[in-house]
Enzyme design. Sequence first.
Site, short mmCIF file in Angstrom:
data_model
loop_
_atom_site.label_atom_id
_atom_site.label_comp_id
_atom_site.label_asym_id
_atom_site.label_seq_id
_atom_site.Cartn_x
_atom_site.Cartn_y
_atom_site.Cartn_z
N SER A 2 -1.02 1.02 -4.92
CA SER A 2 -2.22 1.60 -5.54
C SER A 2 -3.00 0.54 -6.30
O SER A 2 -2.45 -0.47 -6.76
CB SER A 2 -1.82 2.72 -6.50
OG SER A 2 -1.13 3.73 -5.82
N1 SAH Z 1 4.04 3.90 -5.78
C1 SAH Z 1 3.39 2.96 -4.89
C2 SAH Z 1 2.33 3.63 -4.04
C3 SAH Z 1 2.82 3.86 -2.68
S1 SAH Z 1 1.65 4.61 -1.58
C4 SAH Z 1 2.81 1.82 -5.71
O1 SAH Z 1 3.53 1.29 -6.49
O2 SAH Z 1 1.68 1.44 -5.57
C5 SAH Z 1 2.43 6.16 -1.30
C6 SAH Z 1 3.81 6.12 -0.69
O3 SAH Z 1 4.22 7.47 -0.54
C7 SAH Z 1 3.92 5.47 0.68
O4 SAH Z 1 4.89 4.46 0.64
C8 SAH Z 1 4.38 6.63 1.57
O5 SAH Z 1 5.26 6.23 2.61
C9 SAH Z 1 5.07 7.53 0.58
N2 SAH Z 1 5.21 8.94 0.96
C10 SAH Z 1 4.32 9.73 1.63
N3 SAH Z 1 4.81 10.96 1.76
C11 SAH Z 1 6.03 10.98 1.15
C12 SAH Z 1 7.02 11.99 0.95
N4 SAH Z 1 6.88 13.24 1.40
N5 SAH Z 1 8.15 11.65 0.29
C13 SAH Z 1 8.33 10.38 -0.18
N6 SAH Z 1 7.42 9.39 -0.01
C14 SAH Z 1 6.29 9.69 0.64
#
Ligand code: SAH
Length: 215
Positions: A63
């Site tokens: 993010s």
């Molecule tokens: N927290 C991260 C942002 C990751 S983007 C950061 O530090 O910036 C969002 C993430 O959510 C992706 O890696 C995606 O694979 C995951 N994601 C999407 N749907 C999900 C679900 N149902 N359960 C767990 N993870 C999920």
Amino acid sequence: MIPDWAAERRNMVETQLSRRGIHDSRVLASMGEIPREDFVPVESRVIAYSDQPVGIGFGQTISQPYMTALMAQCLELTGEERVLEVGSGCGYAAAVLSALASEVVTVEIVPELAALALHNLRRTGRGRNVRVIHGDGGWGYPKEAPYNAISVAAAAPEIPAALLDQLGDPGRLAIPVGTRQDQELRVIHKQNGRIQSRIATLCRFVPLRGGEGWH
Ligand code: SAH
């Protein structure tokens, strides 16, 4: 020339966070300390501190720094809390949350990203109070519930009922809710059995996958 990461970090905290209204000193301190450049892919290190999300593979992103800071601030953490994060990605937000709370459980649906998050957290020395779980975080992680705070890093059509159930009382939940394209960041505050909801900002997150996502 090797970039001066500490200077880039200070600059990010000042220009992207403080000046835009992030005021929680613990959030500012932790993001001023955690090496974001160690969480992004090597080829993207030069843009690690830019004011945008950065690709981390598998169609996912780390993010924008401001969004990580705002979500953390909305949870109003004091250091005592047990936190659930849905969507570990590369592990950066989990590292930030681990500095602000006592324990973090982070759930990631893409197995390779769960492994990457664990690897990044360990090698930056942030893994001591973080557990990375591979699974569908739309169902939460009932084994360790209740949580004092829950942060969802992927956009959902509705607030998953399991997450509301697993939120403690008192507890705070931050989640982007809306359409696949546009969402509002909702902050839910549970206290004395009552639920209050407010909108912190408009936002655009990657869609939640799994059983609670879009079908
Ligand atoms: N927290 C991260 C942002 C990751 S983007 C950061 O530090 O910036 C969002 C993430 O959510 C992706 O890696 C995606 O694979 C995951 N994601 C999407 N749907 C999900 C679900 N149902 N359960 C767990 N993870 C999920």
